[in-house]
Each structure stands twice: as structure tokens, then as C-alpha cells.
Motif scaffolding. Sequence first.
Motif, short mmCIF file in Angstrom:
data_model
loop_
_atom_site.label_atom_id
_atom_site.label_comp_id
_atom_site.label_asym_id
_atom_site.label_seq_id
_atom_site.Cartn_x
_atom_site.Cartn_y
_atom_site.Cartn_z
N THR A 90 0.84 -1.21 0.00
CA THR A 90 0.00 0.00 0.00
C THR A 90 0.87 1.25 0.00
OG1 THR A 90 -1.77 -1.17 1.18
CG2 THR A 90 -1.80 1.24 1.26
N ILE A 153 0.84 -1.92 -10.48
CA ILE A 153 -0.11 -0.95 -9.94
C ILE A 153 0.59 0.36 -9.61
CG2 ILE A 153 -1.77 -0.49 -8.09
CD1 ILE A 153 -2.54 -2.79 -9.99
N SER A 156 1.52 2.42 -12.68
CA SER A 156 0.44 2.56 -13.66
C SER A 156 0.36 3.99 -14.19
CB SER A 156 -0.89 2.18 -13.02
OG SER A 156 -1.96 2.48 -13.88
N LYS A 160 -6.44 7.32 -12.36
CA LYS A 160 -7.12 6.86 -11.16
C LYS A 160 -7.08 5.34 -11.13
CE LYS A 160 -11.64 6.84 -8.86
NZ LYS A 160 -13.06 7.28 -8.94
N ILE A 161 -6.81 4.77 -9.99
CA ILE A 161 -6.83 3.31 -9.87
C ILE A 161 -7.95 2.90 -8.91
CG2 ILE A 161 -4.38 2.99 -10.37
CD1 ILE A 161 -3.91 2.69 -7.34
N SER A 162 -8.44 1.69 -9.07
CA SER A 162 -9.49 1.19 -8.18
C SER A 162 -8.84 0.47 -6.99
CB SER A 162 -10.39 0.20 -8.93
OG SER A 162 -9.73 -1.05 -9.09
N GLY A 163 -9.64 0.14 -6.03
CA GLY A 163 -9.12 -0.57 -4.88
C GLY A 163 -9.07 -2.07 -5.07
N GLN A 164 -9.44 -2.54 -6.26
CA GLN A 164 -9.49 -3.98 -6.50
C GLN A 164 -8.11 -4.64 -6.50
OE1 GLN A 164 -12.75 -4.44 -5.63
NE2 GLN A 164 -12.42 -6.25 -6.91
N TRP A 165 -7.07 -3.84 -6.71
CA TRP A 165 -5.73 -4.42 -6.69
C TRP A 165 -5.43 -5.03 -5.32
CZ3 TRP A 165 -1.77 -3.16 -3.40
CH2 TRP A 165 -1.85 -1.95 -2.71
N LYS A 166 -6.00 -4.45 -4.25
CA LYS A 166 -5.79 -5.01 -2.92
C LYS A 166 -6.48 -6.36 -2.77
CE LYS A 166 -5.11 -0.72 -0.32
NZ LYS A 166 -5.57 0.07 0.85
#
Length: 399
Positions: A90, A153, A156, A160-166
Amino acid sequence: MKKVLSLALISLMAVGAQAQEAEKKASNKPVFTTIKENPITSIKDQNRSGTCWDYSTISFFEAEILKATGKTYDLCESFVANKTYMERATQVVRFHGDCQFSQGGSAEDVLATMKKHGIVPEGTMPFPGSLYGDSLNNFNEFFSLMEPYVAAIAKSSAKKISGQWKVGLQGILDAYLGKCPEEFTYEGKKYTPQTFVKSLGINLDDYVSITSYTHHPFYSAFAVEVQDNWRFPLSYNLPMDEMMKVIDNAIEKGYTVAWGGDVSEDGFTRQGLAYAIDTKKTESLQGSDMAKWLKMTAAKKKNLIDSLGCNVPEITPTQELRQERFDNWELTDDHGMLIYGVAKDQNGKEYYMVKNSWGETGEYKGIWYMTKTFIAANTMDFLVNKNAIPKDIRKKLGI
């Protein structure tokens, strides 16, 4: 006939030389007398994983619990690794990849995990390595998946990135380390990780980190500038002599020390010894010169060190030398171990007794004898109970 006699003579001379060398090694082999030995838990094996920080600090807290309560616990390193790697990833994403994601860590990672998430006993998560058919940890495949995943990630080009990578990363962590339990039963009683850590009989606010460098004022606190110190915890900065007094006082008062430092030096052997070798004096004893020493293979250096044994000359550690070696990258943050006792050899030289996490390897079955000189010269920092610090030093630090 002359040729046969010559060959026989050469063979006898070779045998004689080998016998002399063996006799010399035997006479120089250290014979230890224990001065003070504090209770510790069993030797563990981190195997093929860069988790010495995890194993050594868990061992430290197990010893703290043992001292405080008399109870022996086997706490779970996989729980700490699972939580730590997610939090480190993170941070790397927040920094857009401008910091390091790796297997390494520091004692602070274990302390921070226990404070925030709690801890669980071994057995509540899969045994290390069992999920992928190994008998112990093997992070080769594990990190070959995680490192590029986190880098993709963090680097990238998206706005904007989503939280789905977590979610995806947590799946990898759980697949290789096991899922961290939210609730479990231990000795007939139900716990959460947070309630379990509160039951262990120690105060997590009692622990402080100690270091010794001159690029920050003494008796102040700063974050030691090494990559695996990624949480930026503060260490109290003491003069070298006082840093060593803290270790000695801790051992004398029945405490252990979660040590982090440099084991890449020639004097740290795989057989369970560590000396801060003075190479100039060592080569002069052998009638060689520095050029020859530098050209020696690692095996030849090892043989030379082994032959000298406890009589190997050591440097005189100084504050200036520590700083110089830190600034020029010689003093590195390589390994974490647990200091738990003091012994002396037949010459009266004192060593710290140190628990490693490489299984029951070496001459002393997983224990290393590291001279006080080696520790003074090669300490990066260490975690210790603040109550183990001499009162006069605590007063200077304001703790």
C-alpha cells in the motif's frame, strides 16, 4: 626408486602439514563458558524467505512473554508477514513506486502488526510452505508473483486506480501464507487476534529502538535511513559505548534484544561464530600482505579465519568507524537475530549468545557466539524493553 621415495616424502610432508593445521585449528577453537543466559523459545527456520526480521522479533516477544509470565508461546510469523506485505505494498502504491517492495523488513513491522492487528499462535494458520507443497517457507515463486504485481499498480499510467488491486494481492498473500483468522480457539478459549495479544501479559508500549550514529544528535530520535525501515519508526540515538551498555544491562536484568545489523563481513561464519576481523593484523600474522588478502577466495579466507579461531585479531570499534562504514555502504542492514546471553572463551574474551532463524545449523545448533566487538561495530539498530535500559540513560532520553 628415487622417484618413488621422493613421492613418498612429499606425501608424508603433506600429511604432516595437514596434521599441524588440524592441531592448530583445534587449539584455537573457542571453548565457551556461559556467564549469563536468559530463557528463549525453540530455534525456528525461516528457510528460503527474507523474513529474519519476522522470526527474530517474534522470538524476542516470545522471550518477553516468557520473562513476564513464565508461559511459553509459539507465535505465528505468517500472520505478521501477511499483514506487513499488504501494508508495505500500500505504501509503495501511494509513493507511485518510488520506494522498495521486498521480502525484508524490521522489528518495527512485528511491533506495529501486534499493536494494530494483534497476533495468533502457530497452528491457527497453515504451517509455512504447506500450501504449495513445501516443508518450510520458500518465497521464490511467491515473490516472483507479488513484485511485478505491486510494480504494475504502483507504476500505472492511469489517472485513477481502483481498490481492487488489494483484493487481488490479498488473494496471493492468502494463497501462499494462509488467510489470517478473525477468530480462533486456543487452549479451549475463543480469541480474536486483538484479544489474544492482550492476554499475553506484555505492554506493547514498553518497546523502543536504539541506534548509534553521528549524523543525528545524540539523545534524539530519528528514522534510520535504510530501505527496509519503510515505516520510518524512530530510534533513540546513543553514543556507541552507551548503546553497548544498554545491551549488557538488558542481558544482566534478564531481558533479550531484537538485534538488526550486518552479517556480510568475513568474520561472520556459517559455523556459529562472528568476529570483527582486523584484516591488516590477520594477514601480517600469516606473513602475507593486504593485496594477497583481498585476492583470496572466500574459502581461503574462511580457512584462515578458522585456523586462527578465537585468536583472530579484531578491530577496535569506534564511533567514527561506525559512521564511516554506514555512509560508504559497508555497514548494511542484512539480518535480524536475538541476543539472549553472554559467554566468554578460554582467553577471557566475551561474546553475546545469539539465536538465529536458520534452523539448528552450525557448530552450536542454531546459536551464534558473536564477540562484543562484532556487535559494537556492526549493529544497525535493535529493539529492547525500555525497562532494560539503565536509569541514567533513560533519563537522558526522557523515557
